[in-house]
Design a protein around this motif. Sequence first.
Motif, PDB file in Angstrom:
ATOM      1  N   GLU A   1     -12.031  17.087 -18.982  1.00 39.21           N
ATOM      2  CA  GLU A   1     -12.750  16.261 -19.944  1.00 39.21           C
ATOM      3  C   GLU A   1     -11.850  15.218 -20.590  1.00 39.21           C
ATOM      4  O   GLU A   1     -12.334  14.338 -21.299  1.00 39.21           O
TER       5      GLU A   1
ATOM      6  N   ASP B   1     -26.932  17.019 -11.877  1.00 39.65           N
ATOM      7  CA  ASP B   1     -26.339  16.470 -13.106  1.00 39.65           C
ATOM      8  C   ASP B   1     -25.807  15.080 -12.854  1.00 39.65           C
ATOM      9  O   ASP B   1     -25.657  14.640 -11.700  1.00 39.65           O
TER      10      ASP B   1
ATOM     11  N   HIS C   1     -23.715  11.485 -15.224  1.00 39.79           N
ATOM     12  CA  HIS C   1     -23.134  10.960 -16.464  1.00 39.79           C
ATOM     13  C   HIS C   1     -24.141  10.068 -17.191  1.00 39.79           C
ATOM     14  O   HIS C   1     -24.930   9.354 -16.577  1.00 39.79           O
TER      15      HIS C   1
ATOM     16  N   LYS D   1     -23.939  21.857 -26.603  1.00 37.70           N
ATOM     17  CA  LYS D   1     -23.241  22.237 -25.372  1.00 37.70           C
ATOM     18  C   LYS D   1     -23.102  23.751 -25.263  1.00 37.70           C
ATOM     19  O   LYS D   1     -23.249  24.316 -24.182  1.00 37.70           O
TER      20      LYS D   1
ATOM     21  N   THR E   1     -27.466  16.004 -18.445  1.00 39.36           N
ATOM     22  CA  THR E   1     -26.453  14.992 -18.738  1.00 39.36           C
ATOM     23  C   THR E   1     -25.947  15.199 -20.154  1.00 39.36           C
ATOM     24  O   THR E   1     -26.461  16.029 -20.908  1.00 39.36           O
ATOM     25  N   CYS E   2     -24.900  14.446 -20.499  1.00 37.03           N
ATOM     26  CA  CYS E   2     -24.302  14.553 -21.837  1.00 37.03           C
ATOM     27  C   CYS E   2     -25.039  13.655 -22.826  1.00 37.03           C
ATOM     28  O   CYS E   2     -25.638  12.638 -22.466  1.00 37.03           O
TER      29      CYS E   2
ATOM     30  N   GLN F   1     -19.002  12.116 -29.471  1.00 35.38           N
ATOM     31  CA  GLN F   1     -17.879  12.474 -28.580  1.00 35.38           C
ATOM     32  C   GLN F   1     -17.027  13.577 -29.202  1.00 35.38           C
ATOM     33  O   GLN F   1     -16.758  13.592 -30.413  1.00 35.38           O
TER      34      GLN F   1
ATOM     35  N   SER G   1     -15.865  14.032 -23.381  1.00 34.41           N
ATOM     36  CA  SER G   1     -17.107  14.808 -23.329  1.00 34.41           C
ATOM     37  C   SER G   1     -17.884  14.632 -24.632  1.00 34.41           C
ATOM     38  O   SER G   1     -17.304  14.376 -25.700  1.00 34.41           O
ATOM     39  N   LEU G   2     -19.205  14.803 -24.505  1.00 36.49           N
ATOM     40  CA  LEU G   2     -20.083  14.717 -25.677  1.00 36.49           C
ATOM     41  C   LEU G   2     -20.496  16.117 -26.118  1.00 36.49           C
ATOM     42  O   LEU G   2     -20.450  17.066 -25.340  1.00 36.49           O
ATOM     43  N   LYS G   3     -20.956  16.212 -27.366  1.00 35.30           N
ATOM     44  CA  LYS G   3     -21.226  17.517 -27.952  1.00 35.30           C
ATOM     45  C   LYS G   3     -22.575  18.111 -27.541  1.00 35.30           C
ATOM     46  O   LYS G   3     -22.779  19.307 -27.714  1.00 35.30           O
ATOM     47  N   GLN G   4     -23.486  17.300 -27.012  1.00 29.94           N
ATOM     48  CA  GLN G   4     -24.819  17.791 -26.678  1.00 29.94           C
ATOM     49  C   GLN G   4     -25.135  17.582 -25.204  1.00 29.94           C
ATOM     50  O   GLN G   4     -24.456  16.835 -24.498  1.00 29.94           O
ATOM     51  N   ARG G   5     -26.248  18.251 -24.774  1.00 25.55           N
ATOM     52  CA  ARG G   5     -26.722  18.118 -23.399  1.00 25.55           C
ATOM     53  C   ARG G   5     -28.218  17.836 -23.413  1.00 25.55           C
ATOM     54  O   ARG G   5     -28.970  18.380 -24.269  1.00 25.55           O
TER      55      ARG G   5
END
Length: 330
Positions: A162, A238, A240, A284, A307-308, A312, A318-322
Amino acid sequence: MSDARLTLDNQVFAGTLRYKRRSVSYVPRPVQSRTIQDIATVRRQPLSPKASHKTSVKTSAPRQYMDVKPKHMRHHGAQPAATIQPRQDVYATKRARGKKRRPLRALLRKQTIMYFAAAVVFGFGLYVSLGGFIANKQVAVQVKTLQNKAQVKGDATGSTDETVPPSTEKPSAATIRNYAVSPLRPRYVDIPKLKVHARVLPMGVDRKNELQAPYGIYDAGWYNGSSQPGENGAMLIDGHSGIGATRGIFHDLTKLSGGDDISVKRGDGQVFTYKVVDVKVVDKEQVDMGSMIVSADTAKPGLTLITCAGSQVPGTFSLKQRVLVRAVMQ
């Protein structure tokens, strides 16, 4: 004159008539034969002063030549032949020495050749060994580099680190068009509402059992542990959402709603269409991998997109959510 008859017993024939007083008969003197070699050669020992030049010398020993000066060059006060020393055969001596030295020289020559050949073989072996060592070292460095890249990119197309940003290089239309997979695997994913057309690359999980993502933001990834198009269960894909101001193929997944179409084209050209059932945004840590490979309708093959989203994570890309989109095949 007597008229007596001459017979064989007559005194004339018997030799008694004349020279009656001669009583010594003639005895011839013995003559010894001599050759030129006997005259020109002598024994190895010096000649005796009493030896007569008329005596014939016979010997079976090897003969040597003498240096004899002519008579006009001799000194009157010099001794006779007894003082004349026999001349040594220089050539015979050299030949005898040569015969003794030749085996030693030949042996030394052979040993030198053997040592030289051994040195050449040793040098060649050392060169080959050194070359092999250098080649192995280079291969080890290359393998290490590939391993590092594999850890960053996953299985050559996926990213598991990441802290490494995904690639923003957009593949050409020809690259996308010429992309091919096995007949039963997903080849392309299309979302008409979002104007998405992307190739689907096979992905796995990393050592932490986390899902790999495509290395590029313009590609989608199919988790090879999930179902294939048309099979029971759910197919997990999946992608980006983007990096910075550059948007990825799944940047607008939150814009989808129930009933929207998502189609997946297989390697053999068959197309499967799925209808969106629901769209969720979760943290996440709340993502359950087991639930994502289960169809929203167990009676039909399913599809899950992920996806994300969100803010950040500090120190990473990486991002905190999905974002989770579930759909079922029509």
